[in-house]
Scaffold this active site. Sequence first.
Site, short mmCIF file in Angstrom:
data_model
loop_
_atom_site.label_atom_id
_atom_site.label_comp_id
_atom_site.label_asym_id
_atom_site.label_seq_id
_atom_site.Cartn_x
_atom_site.Cartn_y
_atom_site.Cartn_z
N THR A 59 2.11 -42.41 83.53
CA THR A 59 3.19 -43.14 84.19
C THR A 59 3.44 -44.35 83.31
OG1 THR A 59 1.73 -44.53 85.54
CG2 THR A 59 2.41 -42.44 86.52
N HIS A 60 4.70 -44.76 83.20
CA HIS A 60 5.08 -45.86 82.29
C HIS A 60 4.66 -45.56 80.85
CE1 HIS A 60 5.52 -48.20 86.06
NE2 HIS A 60 4.39 -47.59 86.39
N LYS B 270 39.86 -27.13 78.71
CA LYS B 270 39.22 -26.01 78.03
C LYS B 270 38.20 -26.40 76.96
CE LYS B 270 43.33 -24.30 78.31
NZ LYS B 270 43.58 -24.73 79.71
N GLN C 27 45.43 -29.03 80.58
CA GLN C 27 45.17 -28.25 79.36
C GLN C 27 43.93 -28.79 78.64
OE1 GLN C 27 48.42 -26.51 76.98
NE2 GLN C 27 47.86 -28.00 75.41
N GLU D 229 15.00 -33.11 68.41
CA GLU D 229 15.86 -34.30 68.40
C GLU D 229 17.32 -33.93 68.61
OE1 GLU D 229 14.86 -37.06 64.99
OE2 GLU D 229 13.39 -35.49 64.68
N SER E 17 11.99 -34.17 54.53
CA SER E 17 12.81 -35.30 54.11
C SER E 17 13.20 -35.12 52.65
CB SER E 17 12.02 -36.59 54.29
OG SER E 17 12.51 -37.60 53.42
N SER F 43 48.25 -25.15 72.60
CA SER F 43 46.81 -25.01 72.85
C SER F 43 46.24 -23.73 72.24
CB SER F 43 46.53 -25.05 74.35
OG SER F 43 47.30 -24.07 75.02
N ASN G 18 9.64 -33.21 60.17
CA ASN G 18 10.34 -33.81 61.30
C ASN G 18 10.69 -32.80 62.40
OD1 ASN G 18 10.36 -36.33 59.98
ND2 ASN G 18 12.21 -35.77 58.86
N ASN H 88 50.46 -21.16 85.29
CA ASN H 88 49.56 -22.04 86.04
C ASN H 88 48.49 -21.26 86.79
OD1 ASN H 88 51.30 -23.89 85.03
ND2 ASN H 88 52.20 -24.50 86.99
N TYR I 298 49.89 -28.44 89.38
CA TYR I 298 49.53 -28.38 87.96
C TYR I 298 50.16 -29.55 87.20
CZ TYR I 298 49.09 -26.99 83.12
OH TYR I 298 48.79 -26.98 81.78
N LYS J 274 6.89 -35.69 54.84
CA LYS J 274 7.49 -35.59 56.17
C LYS J 274 7.66 -34.17 56.70
CE LYS J 274 9.74 -38.67 57.98
NZ LYS J 274 9.65 -39.43 59.17
N1 ARG Z 1 48.33 -23.97 78.11
C1 ARG Z 1 48.44 -24.37 79.45
C2 ARG Z 1 47.07 -24.95 79.90
O1 ARG Z 1 46.15 -24.73 79.24
C3 ARG Z 1 48.78 -23.23 80.32
C4 ARG Z 1 49.52 -23.62 81.57
C5 ARG Z 1 50.81 -24.23 81.17
N2 ARG Z 1 51.66 -24.43 82.26
C6 ARG Z 1 52.75 -25.19 82.15
N3 ARG Z 1 53.48 -25.31 83.19
N4 ARG Z 1 53.03 -25.85 81.05
O2 ARG Z 1 46.97 -25.63 80.91
#
Ligand code: ARG
Length: 460
Positions: A154-155, A324, A321, A289, A276, A22, A284, A109, A316, A282
């Site tokens: 409205t509508h 994120k 993972q 949007e 455009s 990651s 825009n 974790n 966990y 144009k």
């Molecule tokens: N890269 C992991 C995550 O984002 C960190 C925690 C990993 N823990 C493990 N027991 N593999 O969740």
Amino acid sequence: MKLWGGRFEKATEGLVEEFHSSIRFDQRLYQQDIAGSIAHARMLGSIEVLDAQETTAIIAGLEEILGDIQRGVVEFDVSAEDIHMNVEKLLTERIGEAGKKLHTARSRNDQVALDLRLFLRGEIDQIKDLLQVWIDTLLNLAAEHTETWMPGYTHLQRAQPVTLSHHLLAYVQMFLRDLDRLKDARKRLNVSPLGSGALAATTFPLRREMVAAELAFDGITRNSLDGVSDRDFALDFLAAGSILMMHLSRLCEELVLWSSGEFAFVEMDDGYATGSSIMPQKKNPDVAELVRGKTGRVYGALLGLLTTMKGLPLAYNKDMQEDKEPVFDTVDTVKKSLLVMAPLLRTMRVRKEEMYRAARGGFTNATDLADYLAAKGVPFREAHEIVGRLVLHCTKRQIGLEELSLAEYREISVVFAEDLYQAISIEQCVRRRDIPGGPGPDAVRQAIMQSREELRGLVW
Ligand code: ARG
């Protein structure tokens, strides 16, 4: 050699290395990761799990790594998986044996839970600042347009006249609630999970409160299993972000409509519109949007993480993972959207005359005419019927209610008198709606003041 390589006889397959690593995205958490490690090391020193020398070496080493990452001279290693092990590896390379002691009484974790909480707390604080500017922008524009008459719908059919100011204040209410939701999310996320360990805390007598205080948390998580497996705080943020984007998107939809030749209520500044490649005429409203469009990816982030979490047994699981990227993407999308919307609105040309013309057409004063009769004692249901017939008549002749003569009115009901014209002038229709929460200019000026006060009370 992996930091966890002891019980393995074979190396990780290259494909798996790439698949489960990651670091590509979680390197964004380096600052939080290092701050957490420094606090952890200091606390380990205070309970003499680390001696003074080790503690000093670890903290100095981490600070040096932080500086190097900030200067862009650190190359992260995919085989070290994530930001946590990358930092630990760098530390050990630099300070030797002491570096290997940092991970005592800690797991990735609880570390990753900590990092993400710290990250989101910082980002929520920044979004708060942007929201404040944005709400101010809306309020300033509202203050300029307390007597800019426009149709309310409205509508998407013209209904009753309001003012641009009143319309903008509806959005102010939405964004004040968004601010409140973010504040609430921040309150719940601001507890430290460090000390939860992998799942079952630790045998070391950690001073959890000390670490929490150093990292400016309000307290600590109360259950180690929950401490490592809770992502409610991320979902709270994504939900608040989704609702915020929904509000921006509704406004953007209106700005797109209003920019059309058919409405012609507003015109974007050249700096906030695009042309455009083929149609020379144009202009825009792309920015509006795009904000409307980006709302979809934020909803996707929320739904994605909800779905990731729904089947996970305690505690966990690696699935987590996946938390994120949606969080990062939402942070970026919300910030960029707020950042671009404020100047877009500030520079937009408001075409008051067009708004007024639209308000005068479409019989937006019909309710007021019925109210006029009702005030003179005609039962409202009857008044409604009478005005309905008048509207039908005017529609056929393609004129407005104000263009009918008094004689024509009196043919239908003798209750009508000269003062009816005053009652159905667009200005009067709005001015008289002067109760709290209404569009009357006085009520609106009051509402602007109250909203400014509410904003001051909400920011932290
Ligand atoms: N890269 C992991 C995550 O984002 C960190 C925690 C990993 N823990 C493990 N027991 N593999 O969740």
